[in-house]
Design an enzyme around this catalytic site. Sequence first.
Site, mmCIF file in Angstrom:
data_model
loop_
_atom_site.group_PDB
_atom_site.id
_atom_site.type_symbol
_atom_site.label_atom_id
_atom_site.label_comp_id
_atom_site.label_asym_id
_atom_site.label_seq_id
_atom_site.Cartn_x
_atom_site.Cartn_y
_atom_site.Cartn_z
ATOM 1 N N HIS A 278 7.485 7.354 9.174
ATOM 2 C CA HIS A 278 7.965 6.061 9.658
ATOM 3 C C HIS A 278 8.719 6.266 10.968
ATOM 4 O O HIS A 278 9.435 7.249 11.141
ATOM 5 C CB HIS A 278 8.878 5.398 8.625
ATOM 6 C CG HIS A 278 8.133 4.859 7.450
ATOM 7 N ND1 HIS A 278 8.558 5.030 6.147
ATOM 8 C CD2 HIS A 278 6.978 4.143 7.366
ATOM 9 C CE1 HIS A 278 7.706 4.442 5.320
ATOM 10 N NE2 HIS A 278 6.741 3.897 6.035
ATOM 11 N N HIS B 224 -1.483 1.742 9.110
ATOM 12 C CA HIS B 224 -0.187 2.368 8.845
ATOM 13 C C HIS B 224 -0.307 3.457 7.779
ATOM 14 O O HIS B 224 0.163 4.588 7.971
ATOM 15 C CB HIS B 224 0.791 1.273 8.395
ATOM 16 C CG HIS B 224 2.152 1.746 8.004
ATOM 17 N ND1 HIS B 224 3.259 1.588 8.806
ATOM 18 C CD2 HIS B 224 2.610 2.351 6.878
ATOM 19 C CE1 HIS B 224 4.331 2.082 8.205
ATOM 20 N NE2 HIS B 224 3.954 2.546 7.020
ATOM 21 N N GLU B 225 -0.965 3.140 6.662
ATOM 22 C CA GLU B 225 -1.041 4.102 5.559
ATOM 23 C C GLU B 225 -1.914 5.303 5.906
ATOM 24 O O GLU B 225 -1.608 6.436 5.515
ATOM 25 C CB GLU B 225 -1.564 3.419 4.292
ATOM 26 C CG GLU B 225 -0.690 2.295 3.766
ATOM 27 C CD GLU B 225 0.724 2.721 3.435
ATOM 28 O OE1 GLU B 225 0.977 3.935 3.320
ATOM 29 O OE2 GLU B 225 1.582 1.841 3.306
ATOM 30 N N GLY C 15 0.809 -1.209 0.000
ATOM 31 C CA GLY C 15 0.000 0.000 0.000
ATOM 32 C C GLY C 15 0.841 1.257 0.000
ATOM 33 O O GLY C 15 2.058 1.211 0.187
ATOM 34 N N HIS D 3 0.152 7.775 7.659
ATOM 35 C CA HIS D 3 0.863 8.678 6.737
ATOM 36 C C HIS D 3 -0.069 9.767 6.225
ATOM 37 O O HIS D 3 0.305 10.943 6.157
ATOM 38 C CB HIS D 3 1.419 7.894 5.552
ATOM 39 C CG HIS D 3 2.618 7.065 5.861
ATOM 40 N ND1 HIS D 3 3.692 7.532 6.556
ATOM 41 C CD2 HIS D 3 2.927 5.780 5.517
ATOM 42 C CE1 HIS D 3 4.619 6.588 6.657
ATOM 43 N NE2 HIS D 3 4.168 5.522 6.038
ATOM 44 N N TRP E 252 11.330 5.034 12.183
ATOM 45 C CA TRP E 252 12.785 5.133 12.120
ATOM 46 C C TRP E 252 13.253 6.353 11.315
ATOM 47 O O TRP E 252 14.442 6.529 11.071
ATOM 48 C CB TRP E 252 13.396 3.851 11.544
ATOM 49 C CG TRP E 252 13.101 3.613 10.094
ATOM 50 C CD1 TRP E 252 13.901 3.901 9.027
ATOM 51 C CD2 TRP E 252 11.926 3.023 9.536
ATOM 52 N NE1 TRP E 252 13.290 3.556 7.849
ATOM 53 C CE2 TRP E 252 12.072 3.006 8.136
ATOM 54 C CE3 TRP E 252 10.736 2.506 10.089
ATOM 55 C CZ2 TRP E 252 11.093 2.492 7.290
ATOM 56 C CZ3 TRP E 252 9.777 1.995 9.243
ATOM 57 C CH2 TRP E 252 9.957 1.998 7.861
ATOM 58 N N THR F 114 -2.091 -2.788 7.477
ATOM 59 C CA THR F 114 -1.521 -2.037 6.358
ATOM 60 C C THR F 114 -2.234 -0.699 6.220
ATOM 61 O O THR F 114 -1.610 0.354 6.066
ATOM 62 C CB THR F 114 -1.629 -2.836 5.046
ATOM 63 O OG1 THR F 114 -0.823 -4.007 5.145
ATOM 64 C CG2 THR F 114 -1.163 -2.006 3.856
#
Length: 673
Positions: A279, A269-270, A213, A273, A281, A266
């Site tokens: 992210h 997470h997206e 994704g 954004h 890190w 997924t």
Amino acid sequence: MKNTSHIHNLFVVICLLSLNLTFSQGNKQAKSTLFGNPKNIVNGHIRCATTEYEKFLQENNPKRMTNTQFEAWVTPLVKHYQSMRTTSQSGGVITIPVVVHVIHSGQAIGTAPNITDAQVQSQITILNQDYRKMIGTPGDNSNPVGADVQIEFAFALQDPNGNPTNGIDRISFCQENWSETEFDSKVKPATIWDPTLYMNMWTVKLTDNTVLGYAQFPDASGLSGLDASGGNANSDGVVSSYNVFGSITYDDGTFLLDPTYNKGRTMTHEVGHWLGLRHIWGDSTCGDDYCADTPVHHDANYGCPTIVNCDANGNEMVENYMDYTDDTCMNIFTQNQKDRITAVMNNSPRRSTLKTSTKNAPLTLFVNDAEVKLESSCPLSACGAVPNQTIQKITLYNRGTSNLTSATLNYNINNGTNATYNWTGNLATNAADTFDLTINSPINGIINIEIIKANGVADQRNSNNTSSETFTLPTAPTNYTINDFVFRLQQDEFGSETTWSLKNDSGTILYSGGSYTDTTPIPALITQNWTLANNQCYIFSINDTEGDGICCDFGAGYYDIKSSDGSILVASGASFATAAITTFSINLDVVIDSNDFYIYPNPTKELLNVKTPSNSGFLNSYKISNILGQIIKTETFFNVNDYTINTTSLSSGVYFIALEKGTKKKALRFIKE
């Protein structure tokens, strides 16, 4: 965790994070690739392509904020909301109306990638569990910095035209899979609902099936020298591979989910954004995600490991939704991540307006309300194509409170005479049925359709009763009278992107190749000799997962199919984006030669004569249909050379007569005056 020494590395291309690994796209600097590394070294999946996608948007839109500019804009806003926060939860709950565009290529619901309503609905359930930190669900956690983000997601109940919807928008395109560049340029602009009023999500079969994704970061405003909008409104949203959208927890037996990424994380997470999160890190070794309460991570994590953080004062937060760990490992958004999301939701264009959108508010429903939609017509050179005939797919939805058991529809071609189609079935509220309508037409054009009755009475909502769609008639494949061919393929440097196959009309793969190995310089020419059987139709297809064909990488690639002596060219190409398809036949004996029969007079006022020369066989049957594909008259007989048809019962207009002579068929157009 703050780490200013790494700010300038925030958007280093993901592939640079995996210098010790070699993948198909690791060195593709000349192609502006969007899907990059790192891949999961265990299962080969690319967990998220948002970073590469943002880089692509910035390269193609000079008005879009750079990463540094965005951080300069959002950081003081985050600090402002942090200073105003007096408890662990601040402000009220925000509800975002959501539309999910299910992109497919004509498959039945429940057949990949046309996932079921239940699978779509399960994804929204997971988003609400995760963003609300719901007790007793996988989204709950006991981490001291774990936060209820106080955002909920609700299916839109009003479409852009003010009609009722269930927030699931199924759309058929004439393409099986999509590269990101094609998806952004073709699908998103054609399907997006107003991004100031809806959060747009798309599920699709991606050409690169390792990508799960990607999302579009929020836009911003208020910086001098930058356009207020920053552009890209027609691509704003979140994209998911169909097989990671939803959660296996709610599987009713119809879900189509990846065995590892099957808990809906997924999209958690997206969407993070899409709401402005980086992210964890920071997209660089021990980088900065601009959230002080997340440990400094060395890199992306996979699986669910225990890793000491970069400051060596504890473990990395592998449970954070913005890492790359497995779905079953994720369950934390932190308070500082929430602060960042709050700043974006209050200030970013196309995010702040969602707070006041009422598109998830229910409309008053009527008892009898049907909606009709014509699907895209796909022009093809097709095996079995009938001259002047195509199949139009129609989808009928029930938007009423009573089950829909019947509907009367009128339709016409190019605003000509209306014909009636009577549908019967049993659809619950928001359920749908897709069916085929055969269209006969001498030319390409437009089909128009309208609902007249629902459940035997006048449909109670007129605003969703009509639909129009252009159609292109299919053409019969070129027929060749030879059997021996030569196939040549010159790959480019990125052979791992290329696959091809030759199938017969029953779907059997006769020849195939790829994917290949990436090679510098370009590899040797591949040559194959094919011997193909008579009386069959063949489909050749060549595919490129990157969506840019084989024409443009450090020396042009190409393919062609020729007769063994080189005199006949069947197919060739290089710049074909995602795929190129060629259909052809060999000594196909199904069409009557034009000299085998005659019809006259044409136009006719009364009698239409059919004459077949005695030395060419006997006529077995005929069918007459109108321009809408409705069969008007049919007859079967034996050992007839000449026949006369009385057309006085036909109204004036264009008709088609389909003649059969043994295994041979032919359709001719005639006019009744």
